[in-house]
Write a protein that holds these residues in place. Structure first.
Motif, PDB file in Angstrom:
ATOM      1  N   ILE A   1      46.930  40.208  40.971  1.00 54.13           N
ATOM      2  CA  ILE A   1      47.092  39.212  39.903  1.00 54.13           C
ATOM      3  C   ILE A   1      48.330  39.515  39.046  1.00 54.13           C
ATOM      4  O   ILE A   1      48.980  38.605  38.544  1.00 54.13           O
ATOM      5  CB  ILE A   1      45.798  39.144  39.048  1.00 54.13           C
TER       6      ILE A   1
ATOM      7  N   PRO B   1      44.865  26.668  43.821  1.00 54.81           N
ATOM      8  CA  PRO B   1      44.683  28.010  43.231  1.00 54.81           C
ATOM      9  C   PRO B   1      43.293  28.567  43.487  1.00 54.81           C
ATOM     10  O   PRO B   1      43.147  29.779  43.696  1.00 54.81           O
ATOM     11  CB  PRO B   1      44.891  27.777  41.741  1.00 54.81           C
TER      12      PRO B   1
ATOM     13  N   LEU C   1      43.141  32.428  43.941  1.00 57.53           N
ATOM     14  CA  LEU C   1      43.196  33.134  42.648  1.00 57.53           C
ATOM     15  C   LEU C   1      42.029  34.112  42.448  1.00 57.53           C
ATOM     16  O   LEU C   1      42.247  35.228  41.989  1.00 57.53           O
ATOM     17  CB  LEU C   1      43.269  32.133  41.500  1.00 57.53           C
TER      18      LEU C   1
END
Lengths: 639, 295
Positions: A457, A444, A448
């Motif tokens: 997101i 991630p 992310l």
């Protein structure tokens, strides 16, 4: 150093310009000189001829015409007239005032000559003779090898014999030229000298003008160059100048660093105290940066509250030491408009040549390090390779991630959460992985942050929720009664429709826990709290992730219906301090009615002490890495 | 252009045949197109003129602005050459102005050497006995003195005892002779010169105290900037005003009539007045053309 070089270059191009001006202005001055000289020469020649003409006119009127006494030259002259003519001209001929003389009628016949001959003379068709017979005298310089100076004046002069002005013939005279020539030459020498001096002065004046012009141009250009490379407010080199100097520094093949400095609360100063105070602050900062740095260092202002430094000749440790000093100097309290304040700054460092030999790359790396520092707690961050997600790379990642969502390249792995009391898996945490077509399975952290920087997101979280809930249905069908935890970004919470969309997706009695990362800064606290309450009211569990690693105010824990607090992995290593912290957190959590989960449990010893410290659940490699749900161990036998 | 070439040819021709008198062309300044060729008048010209297509005028070019040499010393210009040119245009013949002596004018006209003369010659009864005059101008006599009038000449009677220069055979010479009667024991010493310019030369060099001229040239001398430094008029008086006439041979009534008619046409066309104005001579204009108008 650079400025000196630039100055020399300016001077050199200025003198070249001046040299060009000088040469170019020499051309018209020279041309003018030539024109004037040839004019003077022409005037002198004409003057000589005019003098000859004047002399001839006087001779014709005073000596020739009176002697002729009404003669008709077509008929010749009488003996008496001949005598008179001879008497009138004898002396002039004898003394050489007149060299040769012929009196001719309009037919060209020689009526009288100085030596008695009746032949010779210029032809009737000669323009000079034609001109004289039409009333205009003509003077010509002719070569005569025997005459002094080699030249004599030939004049053809009409003879006006009577008071009435009637012309009767043409007088052909040859006059000495040497004296006239000598005087003319003398005059010409004087004139040449004056002309030379005058033109010299003119050239001098033109040169002075061009010198002064090039000087002002040079100064103007230097000022322009300085303005082009310097920041008007602080006088520091600007971004462009920084690039040049950094390129030079990098080119010197020594170790060094490029540092990006960003002030942390500059916007607040600008907003609350006004731009004037902001400008003053920048000046103070400039002074402090300069005083804290070494002479060979460079400070530049890249724009806004962003500065950049070039620190040549230092390794990573040296840079850090120097920057510590700089930071200490910067953060010293100052008073702006009567308000005492201290400014903090983030330093991003890129080392050359270690992190690149290209200024843009170095700046990018320093920038990335600086942002990393801003996100984290460190003020001075040295770039450390790909670990720092680069803003530019983020753009690529964002684009790829958008495709990944469409192509279903993401997968969910699950890490079990184990109840310490009996070792039963009570839930799993969904952790997203990206099966990247080129880079393989990505954690991630690789994507992310990029997703959080963009609107991605939201679809990402929605995808994870949908998949996690679908998987939950699958493992429920397989007889496993696990709650599922899904990580939620602060940005999700700020979206007004987030709570209702989660509730719509959930739509099942099965347990769902949303884990909120504590380090995520929530800007709109009220909106986030409202969303959390709505979710809690629907029966969805709320968990604080990484508790203790960030800045969560204890006040935030109030009024939010939390169900779980997860202690950050940095506290699970056994030590007296950690034990005290963990016990405290456990007490706090239990006091709030939350369960406590220890993260990062990797060994049985850790599992034992956190259990002893009062933690309810534990999670970590000791139990299982994140794996597809079907591989999650039931763990009955592990304990 | 054609006229100039013709004139040049004439110059060579006369020079070549050993003529004692210099020939010159009339000025081509008058280009007034209002003067029309008159065929009828042309046809009435004497046969000799029609054959040569040329009218030959005798002149004495020392009498500016009536007639004078141009700066080249060879071309004759002035009011009279212009008027002669206008006449030639009406009659359709070339005009030739030939420089000659004033004294022998009447002989040359009478013997037919020249068709007529433009001499600023006053028409007098005495001259009418030898030639006929076609009168074209009127003027009296003025006294020219050195500028500043050093001899204190105020009028004809103040000339007694003075040296006065005058061109031979002119009415001015007659006038001087007649004036002698009043002088008694202090006669006027008269210098007679071949041309008017010679008379003026005597005055200019102080050898004479005064010169008698017709008013137009006298006035020209006193005002033209090349001569006004040396000459002035003794007074504004004009003595014995008379007519200037073109002398033609006594028997040549054919030419006389043609010239009279042509001059009337030039006057009627306005060219006459224009030429007078051009040379500053408008005061001397005649209204009608008379023949032998002396009195």
């Amino acid at each position: 150093m650079r400025r000196g070089r630039g100055g020399r270059r300016g001077t050199r191009s200025g003198s070249r310009l001046f040299a060009i001006y000088s040469v170019v202005s020499l051309l018209p001055v020279g041309a003018l000189g030539l024109v004037l000289l040839s004019g003077v020469r022409g005037d002198a020649a004409k003057q000589g001829q005019d003098q000859g003409k004047a002399q001839a006119a006087v001779i014709a009127e005073m000596a020739i015409a009176p002697a002729l006494d009404d003669a008709d030259l077509t008929q010749g002259i009488t003996a008496g007239q001949r005598d008179s003519l001879a008497k009138a001209t004898d002396l002039a001929l004898y003394h050489g005032s007149v060299l040769r003389m012929r009196l001719r009628n309009f037919n060209g016949q020689v009526i009288f000559s100085d030596d008695g001959s009746t032949s010779g003379g210029v032809p009737v068709t000669d323009p000079a003779f034609q001109s004289a017979s039409l009333g205009t005298s003509a003077a010509t310089l002719v070569r005569d090898a025997e005459a002094p100076g080699g030249q004599i004046i030939q004049v053809l002069q009409p003879v006006f014999a009577r008071a009435s002005g009637e012309a009767i013939g043409v007088l052909e005279l040859y006059l000495p030229y040497d004296k006239i020539a000598a005087r003319l030459h003398q005059q010409m020498v004087v004139t040449y000298r004056r002309l030379g001096v005058g033109l010299g002065l003119l050239y001098l004046a033109v040169s002075l003008i061009s010198w002064s012009t090039t000087r002002s141009l040079r100064r103007y250009a230097a000022r322009q160059a300085h303005e082009a490379l310097h920041d008007g407010l602080t006088g520091l080199p600007n971004r462009e100048a920084f690039r040049q100097r950094a390129a030079d520094a990098v080119g010197e093949r020594r170790d060094g660093a490029v540092v990006v400095v960003d002030l942390n609360r500059f916007k607040e100063v600008n907003d609350t105290l006004g731009h004037h105070a902001g400008d003053q602050l920048l000046r103070v900062i400039t002074g402090r940066l300069r005083s804290a740095l070494r002479a060979e260092d460079t400070v530049a202002r890249l724009g806004g509250d962003e500065f950049a430094l070039i620190l040549p000749g230092l390794d990573a440790a040296g840079v850090r030491t120097l920057l510590e000093r700089v930071r200490a100097e910067l953060t010293r309290e100052m008073v702006l408009d009567g308000v005492p304040l201290s400014i903090e700054a983030s330093f991003g460092v890129a080392l050359y040549p270690a992190h690149g030999d290209d200024v843009e790359r170095l700046l990018r790396h320093a920038d990335a390090a600086m942002y990393q520092g801003k996100r984290g707690a460190a003020d001075i961050v040295i770039y450390s390779g790909e670990r720092v997600a680069q803003p530019t790379q983020w753009l690529v990642v964002q684009a790829e991630l958008r495709h990944a969502l469409e192509r279903d390249e993401l997968v969910l792995h699950y890490q079990p959460k184990v109840r310490l009391a009996d070792g039963v898996v009570t839930g799993v945490e969904a952790l997203v992985r990206w099966q990247h077509p080129e880079r393989g399975l990505l954690p991630p952290a690789a994507f992310l942050p990029a997703a959080e920087q963009s609107g991605l997101i939201e679809p990402l979280t929605a995808w994870v929720l949908r998949r996690a809930l679908a998987d939950q249905r699958a493992w429920t069908a397989a007889g496993r009664d696990w709650a599922v935890s899904v990580n939620v970004s602060a940005r999700n919470l700020e979206t007004p429709s987030f709570a209702s969309s989660v509730i719509d997706l959930w739509n099942s009695p099965k347990r769902l826990v949303l884990e909120i990362t504590e380090t995520a800064v929530v800007d709109d606290v009220a909106a986030a709290q409202h969303a959390l309450r709505e979710l809690a009211a629907a029966g969805i569990g709320l968990s604080v992730d990484d508790f203790g690693a960030g800045y969560t105010s204890l006040g935030r824990l109030r009024g939010v219906p939390l169900t779980e607090i997860k202690i950050d992995r940095s506290f699970v290593e056994e030590s007296p301090e950690n034990r005290a912290i963990v016990r405290g957190v456990v007490a706090l959590a239990h006091g709030l009615g939350c369960r406590v989960t220890a993260e990062g449990v990797e060994t049985a010893e850790v599992a034992a002490w956190v259990a002893a410290a009062g933690c309810d659940d534990a999670q970590g490699y000791f139990y299982s890495r994140p794996v597809p749900w079907a591989q999650v161990p039931t763990l009955e036998g592990v304990r | 252009m054609r006229k100039i070439i013709a004139a040049a040819l004439l110059v060579l021709a006369t020079a070549g045949c050993g003529s004692s008198e210099m020939s010159a062309t009339a000025s081509t300044a008058s280009v007034d197109n209002s003067v029309q060729f008159d065929q009828a008048l042309h046809d009435k010209l004497p046969l000799s003129v029609r054959n040569t297509k040329t009218l030959r005028f005798l002149t004495d070019a020392s009498y500016a602005p009536m007639e004078q040499f141009a700066p080249d010393g060879r071309t004759i210009v002035g009011f009279e050459p212009d008027l002669a040119d206008a006449l030639g245009r009406v009659l359709g013949v070339r005009v030739q102005m030939v420089e000659g002596s004033f004294q022998t004018t009447l002989d040359r006209i009478a013997d037919g050497t020249y068709d007529a003369a433009f001499m600023s010659m006053t028409d007098t009864p005495a001259r009418e006995k030898r030639v006929d005059f076609i009168d074209y101008f009127t003027a009296g006599t003025s006294i020219v003195v050195q500028r500043g009038n050093p001899a204190g000449v105020s009028g004809l009677d103040s000339l007694c005892g003075q040296i006065v220069a005058v061109e031979q055979s002119t009415t001015q010479a007659d006038l001087l002779r007649r004036s002698q009667k009043q002088c008694g024991g202090r006669p006027i010493q008269i210098i007679q010169t071949k041309t008017n310019a010679d008379a003026l030369l005597q005055l200019r060099t102080g050898r004479a105290a005064a010169v008698l001229n017709d008013y137009p040239p006298a006035s020209h001398l006193a005002t033209d900037n090349r001569t006004s430094n040396y000459f002035q008029l003794a007074s504004t008086a004009q003595y014995e005003p008379g007519l200037f006439g073109i002398p033609v041979a006594k028997g040549n009534t054919q030419l006389r009539g043609v010239l009279q008619a042509a001059l009337e046409k030039v006057i009627a066309s306005g060219t006459y007045a224009d030429l007078l104005a051009r040379w500053g001579l408008s005061d001397g204009a005649v209204k009608t053309v008379t023949v032998n108008g002396a009195h």
